[in-house]
Design an enzyme around this catalytic site. Structure first.
Site, PDB file in Angstrom:
ATOM      1  N   LYS A 116       0.831  -1.213   0.000  1.00  0.00           N
ATOM      2  CA  LYS A 116       0.000   0.000   0.000  1.00  0.00           C
ATOM      3  C   LYS A 116       0.862   1.259   0.000  1.00  0.00           C
ATOM      4  CE  LYS A 116      -4.365  -1.851   1.037  1.00  0.00           C
ATOM      5  NZ  LYS A 116      -5.682  -1.798   1.635  1.00  0.00           N
ATOM      6  N   LYS A 198      -3.471 -10.900  -6.662  1.00  0.00           N
ATOM      7  CA  LYS A 198      -4.805 -11.212  -6.130  1.00  0.00           C
ATOM      8  C   LYS A 198      -5.843 -10.253  -6.719  1.00  0.00           C
ATOM      9  CE  LYS A 198      -5.468  -8.376  -2.037  1.00  0.00           C
ATOM     10  NZ  LYS A 198      -6.168  -8.253  -0.800  1.00  0.00           N
ATOM     11  N   LYS A 201      -9.908  -5.033  -4.545  1.00  0.00           N
ATOM     12  CA  LYS A 201     -10.939  -4.030  -4.812  1.00  0.00           C
ATOM     13  C   LYS A 201     -10.327  -2.683  -5.169  1.00  0.00           C
ATOM     14  CE  LYS A 201     -13.045  -4.208  -0.337  1.00  0.00           C
ATOM     15  NZ  LYS A 201     -12.263  -4.086   0.894  1.00  0.00           N
TER      16      LYS A 201
HETATM   17  P1  ATP Z   1      -7.677  -3.761  -0.958  1.00  0.00           P
HETATM   18  O1  ATP Z   1      -7.713  -3.944  -2.430  1.00  0.00           O
HETATM   19  O2  ATP Z   1      -8.067  -2.372  -0.523  1.00  0.00           O
HETATM   20  O3  ATP Z   1      -6.431  -4.278  -0.332  1.00  0.00           O
HETATM   21  P2  ATP Z   1      -9.127  -6.142  -0.459  1.00  0.00           P
HETATM   22  O4  ATP Z   1      -9.842  -6.473  -1.724  1.00  0.00           O
HETATM   23  O5  ATP Z   1      -7.910  -6.925  -0.113  1.00  0.00           O
HETATM   24  O6  ATP Z   1      -8.857  -4.594  -0.384  1.00  0.00           O
HETATM   25  P3  ATP Z   1     -10.062  -6.292   2.255  1.00  0.00           P
HETATM   26  O7  ATP Z   1     -11.139  -5.474   2.869  1.00  0.00           O
HETATM   27  O8  ATP Z   1      -8.672  -5.955   2.596  1.00  0.00           O
HETATM   28  O9  ATP Z   1     -10.199  -6.268   0.677  1.00  0.00           O
HETATM   29  O10 ATP Z   1     -10.315  -7.828   2.536  1.00  0.00           O
HETATM   30  C1  ATP Z   1     -11.506  -8.379   3.048  1.00  0.00           C
HETATM   31  C2  ATP Z   1     -11.394  -9.877   3.137  1.00  0.00           C
HETATM   32  O11 ATP Z   1     -11.375 -10.446   1.816  1.00  0.00           O
HETATM   33  C3  ATP Z   1     -10.132 -10.420   3.810  1.00  0.00           C
HETATM   34  O12 ATP Z   1     -10.468 -11.531   4.601  1.00  0.00           O
HETATM   35  C4  ATP Z   1      -9.258 -10.826   2.674  1.00  0.00           C
HETATM   36  O13 ATP Z   1      -8.361 -11.832   3.037  1.00  0.00           O
HETATM   37  C5  ATP Z   1     -10.274 -11.325   1.669  1.00  0.00           C
HETATM   38  N1  ATP Z   1      -9.786 -11.193   0.303  1.00  0.00           N
HETATM   39  C6  ATP Z   1      -9.446 -10.046  -0.317  1.00  0.00           C
HETATM   40  N2  ATP Z   1      -9.073 -10.271  -1.575  1.00  0.00           N
HETATM   41  C7  ATP Z   1      -9.170 -11.620  -1.772  1.00  0.00           C
HETATM   42  C8  ATP Z   1      -8.910 -12.497  -2.869  1.00  0.00           C
HETATM   43  N3  ATP Z   1      -8.492 -12.025  -4.036  1.00  0.00           N
HETATM   44  N4  ATP Z   1      -9.113 -13.826  -2.710  1.00  0.00           N
HETATM   45  C9  ATP Z   1      -9.561 -14.311  -1.544  1.00  0.00           C
HETATM   46  N5  ATP Z   1      -9.825 -13.538  -0.464  1.00  0.00           N
HETATM   47  C10 ATP Z   1      -9.628 -12.216  -0.559  1.00  0.00           C
END
Ligand code: ATP
Ligand code: LTN
Length: 335
Positions: A116, A198, A201
């Site tokens: 980040k 990964k 979002k």
């Molecule tokens: P950002 O893009 O802002 O890092 P994020 O998509 O990782 O956000 P978070 O709010 O950080 O979203 O994560 C929420 C939950 O979703 C966490 O438990 C995280 O491990 C899970 N998660 C996020 N992205 C994935 C993914 N690509 N596959 C599986 N689990 C995920």
């Protein structure tokens, strides 16, 4: 330490931008079945969202949408505690105490902080570095045993364990040391444009992710555009990261096993396969969207859920914080 009748589960998602299929398959979807077995607490972690720049009106909107989404995904507020992090002031207060336990060196090493910092080079604020301490505070306030999260959050739960053990060693047994609960299949859904990353979002390329807000046409278009691997065979394997990811999504959304899926696409092209993946995703996402919409129209119901949730959470959190304050040597306020 107080004994609970049932083991406790705690988890949360940030109300930041669009919730993705990765968030759903990797985290939120796995929360619902846990309600039968555990005492579950699910939180919308709005304070965490502030570590990247937010538009206040959007943060408010995203927060309520996420509350409705939790319920639409099967979190039953009569079985679980559902609340917004900032409604329970103890989260920020315990984070301060834990700040005096966590080391700068260990926070500096966190993968998410490094990622980040790269992505938001103009705003490497203290909160971004401190993020895992606030997460530790979320978990430790409730003496949670199990933390269902995606693979990317394992490092933060490890840090929580270290902080809990260090506190316990210094001030006597206080916190339960939590464990990660990883759902093997959904642990990491990859970007549709780069299967080595990964699905995230905050990805600036909207075609890389499926948002739970996307309509059916958008979902189909994004899946048709998803990158593929060199040969045309639909099978999983380390040499086929893009198709493996699509197969993963397909099996998780359709309930068909990996081997049955591979068999059913034998001799068929990527086009047909991608359409089948789209059908499977749409069949999962559409009913959730409809239910979320219905819930968002019922503001009084959502407010009632949040009021009760915050009361239940505060009850536990205030007891833990009082204990912590006492253990570290702070004088209780006379009432
Ligand atoms: P950002 O893009 O802002 O890092 P994020 O998509 O990782 O956000 P978070 O709010 O950080 O979203 O994560 C929420 C939950 O979703 C966490 O438990 C995280 O491990 C899970 N998660 C996020 N992205 C994935 C993914 N690509 N596959 C599986 N689990 C995920
Ligand atoms: N950092 C988590 C969100 C989060 C969380 C938590 C998850 C904040 N506090 C406590 C589990 C338990 C993420 O998914 N990015």
């Amino acid at each position: 330490m107080e004994e609970q009748a049932r083991k406790r589960v705690f988890s949360g998602v940030q109300p930041t931008g669009k919730v993705t299929l990765g968030n759903y398959l990797g985290a939120i979807r796995n929360w619902q079945p846990l309600q039968e077995q555990y005492d579950c607490i699910y939180c919308v972690v709005d304070l965490h969202s502030l570590t990247v720049t937010q538009v206040p009106a959007e943060l408010r909107k995203n927060t309520m949408e996420l509350v409705a989404l939790y319920i639409a995904c099967g979190i039953d507020p009569t079985k679980s505690t559902l609340f917004i992090q900032s409604h329970v002031h103890e989260h920020a207060e315990l984070a301060w105490i834990l700040d005096t336990i966590a080391y700068v060196g260990e926070l500096n090493r966190m993968t998410q902080f490094k990622d980040k910092s790269r992505k938001h080079a103009d705003n490497i604020n203290m909160g971004l570095m401190n993020y895992p301490v606030l997460m530790a505070s979320d978990i430790l306030l409730y003496n949670a045993d199990y933390i269902p999260v995606g693979k990317d959050q394992v490092q933060h739960v490890e840090l929580t364990r270290d902080v809990a053990q260090r506190f316990n060693a210094r001030y006597s047994d206080t916190f339960v040391v939590p464990q990660t609960l990883i759902n093997k299949s959904g642990q990491s859904i990859k970007s549709l444009q780069d299967p080595s990353a990964k699905m995230s979002k905050s990805d600036p390329n909207d075609n890389a992710l499926i948002s739970l807000n996307d309509d059916a046409d958008t979902i189909r278009r994004k899946l048709r555009r998803a990158v593929t691997d060199s040969d045309t065979c639909v099978r999983h394997g380390a040499d086929k990261p893009a198709i493996t990811n699509l197969l993963n999504i397909y099996t998780l959304c359709s309930g068909v096993s990996m081997s049955d899926a591979e068999k059913s696409f034998e001799g068929k092209g990527y086009g047909e396969f991608k359409d089948a993946v789209a059908d499977a995703v749409i069949s999962v996402v559409s009913p959730i969207q409809a239910e979320q919409k219905r819930l968002l129209a019922d503001k009084a119901y959502l407010e009632g859920v949040l009021k009760t949730g915050a009361e239940q959470a505060s009850y536990i959190a205030s007891k833990t914080l009082a204990k912590v304050y006492r253990k570290v040597g702070l004088i209780p306020r006379v009432r």
